[in-house]
Write a protein that holds these residues in place. Structure first.
Motif, PDB file in Angstrom:
ATOM      1  N   ASP A 197      12.629  16.742  11.094  1.00  0.00           N
ATOM      2  CA  ASP A 197      11.801  16.008  11.880  1.00  0.00           C
ATOM      3  C   ASP A 197      11.388  14.809  11.555  1.00  0.00           C
ATOM      4  N   ARG A 198      11.917  13.768  11.588  1.00  0.00           N
ATOM      5  CA  ARG A 198      11.768  12.587  10.805  1.00  0.00           C
ATOM      6  C   ARG A 198      10.298  11.797  11.357  1.00  0.00           C
ATOM      7  N   GLN A 199       9.893  12.178  12.400  1.00  0.00           N
ATOM      8  CA  GLN A 199       8.731  11.375  12.843  1.00  0.00           C
ATOM      9  C   GLN A 199       7.579  12.314  12.096  1.00  0.00           C
ATOM     10  N   ALA A 200       7.752  13.642  12.257  1.00  0.00           N
ATOM     11  CA  ALA A 200       6.586  14.331  11.575  1.00  0.00           C
ATOM     12  C   ALA A 200       6.605  14.119   9.916  1.00  0.00           C
ATOM     13  N   LEU A 201       7.845  13.792   9.311  1.00  0.00           N
ATOM     14  CA  LEU A 201       7.740  13.382   8.090  1.00  0.00           C
ATOM     15  C   LEU A 201       7.261  12.259   7.679  1.00  0.00           C
ATOM     16  N   VAL A 202       7.346  11.206   8.759  1.00  0.00           N
ATOM     17  CA  VAL A 202       6.582   9.949   8.387  1.00  0.00           C
ATOM     18  C   VAL A 202       4.876  10.167   8.667  1.00  0.00           C
ATOM     19  N   ASP A 203       5.011  10.915   9.480  1.00  0.00           N
ATOM     20  CA  ASP A 203       3.543  11.209   9.772  1.00  0.00           C
ATOM     21  C   ASP A 203       2.607  11.868   8.605  1.00  0.00           C
ATOM     22  N   ALA A 204       3.507  12.753   8.129  1.00  0.00           N
ATOM     23  CA  ALA A 204       3.083  13.861   6.881  1.00  0.00           C
ATOM     24  C   ALA A 204       2.870  12.834   5.625  1.00  0.00           C
ATOM     25  N   VAL A 205       4.112  12.089   5.286  1.00  0.00           N
ATOM     26  CA  VAL A 205       4.255  11.533   4.137  1.00  0.00           C
ATOM     27  C   VAL A 205       3.729  10.255   4.069  1.00  0.00           C
ATOM     28  N   TRP A 206       3.711   9.488   5.078  1.00  0.00           N
ATOM     29  CA  TRP A 206       3.409   8.021   5.094  1.00  0.00           C
ATOM     30  C   TRP A 206       2.348   7.594   6.022  1.00  0.00           C
ATOM     31  N   GLY A 207       1.558   8.267   6.343  1.00  0.00           N
ATOM     32  CA  GLY A 207       0.389   7.998   7.397  1.00  0.00           C
ATOM     33  C   GLY A 207       1.078   7.712   8.935  1.00  0.00           C
ATOM     34  N   GLY A 208       2.037   7.828   9.258  1.00  0.00           N
ATOM     35  CA  GLY A 208       2.560   7.641  10.330  1.00  0.00           C
ATOM     36  C   GLY A 208       3.081   6.022  10.436  1.00  0.00           C
ATOM     37  N   LEU A 253       0.811  -1.182  -0.003  1.00  0.00           N
ATOM     38  CA  LEU A 253      -0.043   0.038  -0.075  1.00  0.00           C
ATOM     39  C   LEU A 253       0.836   1.235   0.023  1.00  0.00           C
ATOM     40  N   THR A 254       0.827   1.927  -1.065  1.00  0.00           N
ATOM     41  CA  THR A 254       1.514   3.081  -1.287  1.00  0.00           C
ATOM     42  C   THR A 254       1.083   4.501  -0.829  1.00  0.00           C
ATOM     43  N   VAL A 255      -0.198   4.422  -0.233  1.00  0.00           N
ATOM     44  CA  VAL A 255      -0.888   5.555   0.310  1.00  0.00           C
ATOM     45  C   VAL A 255      -1.477   4.867   1.683  1.00  0.00           C
ATOM     46  N   PRO A 256      -0.429   4.798   2.525  1.00  0.00           N
ATOM     47  CA  PRO A 256      -1.002   4.304   3.870  1.00  0.00           C
ATOM     48  C   PRO A 256      -1.783   5.184   4.612  1.00  0.00           C
ATOM     49  N   GLN A 257      -2.341   6.511   4.175  1.00  0.00           N
ATOM     50  CA  GLN A 257      -3.385   7.168   4.888  1.00  0.00           C
ATOM     51  C   GLN A 257      -4.635   6.934   4.297  1.00  0.00           C
ATOM     52  N   SER A 258      -4.658   5.961   3.421  1.00  0.00           N
ATOM     53  CA  SER A 258      -5.894   5.309   2.875  1.00  0.00           C
ATOM     54  C   SER A 258      -6.314   4.074   3.501  1.00  0.00           C
ATOM     55  N   ILE A 259      -5.398   3.366   4.377  1.00  0.00           N
ATOM     56  CA  ILE A 259      -5.620   2.285   5.121  1.00  0.00           C
ATOM     57  C   ILE A 259      -6.877   1.949   5.445  1.00  0.00           C
ATOM     58  N   ASP A 260      -7.530   2.795   5.998  1.00  0.00           N
ATOM     59  CA  ASP A 260      -8.926   2.678   6.613  1.00  0.00           C
ATOM     60  C   ASP A 260     -10.064   2.268   5.700  1.00  0.00           C
ATOM     61  N   GLN A 261      -9.753   2.481   4.243  1.00  0.00           N
ATOM     62  CA  GLN A 261     -10.653   2.011   3.132  1.00  0.00           C
ATOM     63  C   GLN A 261     -11.012   0.573   3.206  1.00  0.00           C
ATOM     64  N   PHE A 262      -9.857  -0.291   3.737  1.00  0.00           N
ATOM     65  CA  PHE A 262      -9.927  -1.722   3.795  1.00  0.00           C
ATOM     66  C   PHE A 262     -10.174  -2.383   5.125  1.00  0.00           C
ATOM     67  N   SER A 263     -10.769  -1.498   5.940  1.00  0.00           N
ATOM     68  CA  SER A 263     -10.913  -1.791   7.338  1.00  0.00           C
ATOM     69  C   SER A 263     -12.289  -2.864   7.546  1.00  0.00           C
ATOM     70  N   ASP A 264     -12.946  -3.160   6.300  1.00  0.00           N
ATOM     71  CA  ASP A 264     -14.072  -4.062   6.539  1.00  0.00           C
ATOM     72  C   ASP A 264     -13.375  -5.712   6.299  1.00  0.00           C
ATOM     73  N   THR A 265     -13.256  -6.158   7.623  1.00  0.00           N
ATOM     74  CA  THR A 265     -12.670  -7.433   7.782  1.00  0.00           C
ATOM     75  C   THR A 265     -13.691  -8.554   6.954  1.00  0.00           C
ATOM     76  N   ASP A 266     -14.806  -8.387   6.626  1.00  0.00           N
ATOM     77  CA  ASP A 266     -15.393  -9.448   5.924  1.00  0.00           C
ATOM     78  C   ASP A 266     -14.986  -9.436   4.671  1.00  0.00           C
ATOM     79  N   LYS A 267     -14.268  -8.432   3.997  1.00  0.00           N
ATOM     80  CA  LYS A 267     -13.732  -8.217   2.600  1.00  0.00           C
ATOM     81  C   LYS A 267     -12.244  -8.371   2.284  1.00  0.00           C
ATOM     82  N   PHE A 268     -11.486  -7.803   3.380  1.00  0.00           N
ATOM     83  CA  PHE A 268     -10.217  -7.565   3.277  1.00  0.00           C
ATOM     84  C   PHE A 268      -9.255  -8.047   4.315  1.00  0.00           C
TER      85      PHE A 268
END
Length: 507
Positions: free
Chosen positions: A303-314, A252-267
């Protein structure tokens, strides 16, 4: 000696999705294929191959598709980063660590039907060692080799010029691929290996298609066709997964979108680690970046942690040196240079750049983290007096201008090759980092007693961090999305392969 364990514990693939057969039109979940219809697996990916011959092209896209799937090696890397037998049923090492004897599995054969013989192994390894068009990265893995001989049809002996604790591990990657001699002249167009799949087709910019090797010598897969489908827009890949056009998102290259796959009946969402250190690399031939205080200033300024949060959804681990957690010498060095803009400014003044510094940051625009990370880095460095010009290049241009020609000051790329810390010991590598003490540590760790390797590699990683040889922004996580039916993918990406040999489905 290492005994051969069962290589393929592939659970029954009762039925993998028909969706890929309808890949561009399906809008609902994949359905069970009708009797007699091919079982098709569609995998979303981002980094397309640069070519089909892993020995002559740079970049991770080629082994990602072909390694362990189409091509096999004498030994392989498992999901925990350990070396296991593959084409070799077992192997042994001489007491002085310089002679490796590989006993081939007598049932192993290429997809052409020809047996995997000792002569085929010798020809393949000699090609990696000395062929003119083979990349320097491949040749470097074979540098310790003195000779490769066939003792008999099923036995290969490799003699090294010196002991090497790393060589066997390197043999599990692209440098150790065993090619079918019958296809050696056409590898650029038609891969010729011994794996459970065969190459079928490459539609540039769209997909690479693999088909089942019906005459595979090992445990059969239950997948008839595999499509690696390429997406320049990661959001489009997510949409394809949500609409049933894909069975797997390989990472997943847009980690900020991970919640789109939260339906455990499908994914199913699997989160592991990778070998992909996202490196803000410095060209040490640059006059300013050759100065330690400047490199230290850059490390303190971001600030590497801030970079991860901003760029890669934490999502992504802070590491501080060129070592992922799956390496036995990993230590958390992420606090070596804590975020401190005042300290960064003082270091720049110490280096003689109190009036400012200008640098070019050239990144590939085909990897989603690089452009956004570059803009974040540029903004933070501006706050301490460093002006950054960001240039975005397509990946082919990045390879040519940055990686090969060294035309850059800084760059951002994930280095995904296992145990690639040794690249910093090569002054000819595109970073042009030249530290004889570091190179000596790497050499001692490789050539010395095996029980001292971990301690020496820890020392090397610490030296690299202290010297601010780069700024290790974060380690890419392995975020794999599958439909609920798919299972068996490795949690951790410990090699360059997207290994399909243990995938199963409960359908």
């Amino acid at each position: 000696m290492e005994s051969r364990r069962p290589r393929r514990l592939v659970a029954a693939w009762l039925c993998l999705m028909a969706a890929a057969a309808l890949a561009l039109t399906a809008c609902s979940s994949p359905e069970t294929p009708a009797a007699g219809q091919p079982v098709v697996l569609s995998i979303g990916a981002t980094l397309e191959p640069e070519g089909l011959d892993p020995a002559v092209v740079n970049g991770a896209g080629t082994p990602f598709v072909l390694l362990y799937n189409v091509y096999e090696t004498l030994v392989r890397i498992d999901g925990e980063g350990a070396v296991r037998p593959l084409l070799a049923r077992d192997y042994s090492t001489s007491d002085d660590g310089t002679v490796y004897t590989f006993n081939l599995d007598s049932s192993a054969k290429f997809s052409s039907g020809a047996p995997v013989t000792a002569d085929a192994v010798v020809e393949s390894l000699e090609r990696a060692r000395s062929a003119e068009n083979v990349t320097s990265q491949i040749k470097s893995k074979m540098e310790p080799v003195a000779s490769i001989t066939a003792a008999d049809d099923d036995t290969v002996e490799v003699t090294l010029t010196r002991p090497s604790n790393q060589w066997l591990y390197n043999l599990a990657g692209p440098a150790g691929i065993i090619y079918d001699p019958e296809g050696m002249d056409t590898l650029a167009d038609q891969p010729a290996g011994s794996g459970p799949f065969q190459f079928e087709e490459w539609q540039t910019g769209q997909y690479v298609k693999l088909v089942q090797n019906d005459d595979y010598w090992g445990t059969d897969t239950r997948v008839d066709e595999v499509f690696f489908r390429y997406y320049a827009d990661p959001n489009a890949m997510n949409t394809a997964m949500l609409s049933g056009q894909l069975d797997i998102i390989s990472n997943l290259t847009v980690p900020q979108s991970i919640d789109q796959f939260s339906d455990t009946d499908k994914f199913t969402v699997t989160e592991g680690t990778t070998d992909g250190e996202v490196v803000l690399g410095f060209n040490h031939d640059n006059e300013a970046l050759a100065k330690l205080p400047v490199r230290q200033a850059i490390n303190h300024a971001i600030d590497r942690q801030a970079l991860v949060d901003a760029v890669w959804g934490g999502k992504g681990k802070l590491i501080g040196s060129m070592v992922p957690p799956t390496d036995p010498w990993f230590e958390d060095l992420s606090d070596t240079y804590p975020f401190d803009q005042a300290k960064a400014k003082a270091l720049l003044q110490e280096a003689g750049y109190e009036s400012g510094l200008s640098l070019r940051l050239r990144v590939p625009n085909t990897v989603p983290y690089a452009p956004t990370a570059a803009r974040f880095v540029a903004a933070q460095l501006a706050e301490v007096g460093i002006t950054v010009q960001v240039d975005e290049l397509d990946f082919a241009s990045w390879l040519k201008e940055v990686y090969s020609a060294g035309d850059y000051d800084m760059s951002i790329i994930a280095h995904v090759e296992p145990r690639d810390i040794s690249n910093f010991a090569n002054p000819e590598y595109y970073w042009h980092y030249d530290n004889p003490d570091f190179a000596a540590l790497i050499q001692d760790a490789d050539e010395g007693p095996a029980d001292e390797q971990v301690s020496l590699m820890k020392d090397a990683a610490q030296m690299l961090a202290d010297d601010a040889a780069a700024d290790w922004l974060f380690l890419l996580p392995n975020l794999v999305i599958t439909t609920k039916e798919v299972s068996g993918l490795q949690k951790n990406a410990t090699s360059l392969a997207f290994d399909l040999t243990t995938v199963a489905t409960n359908r």
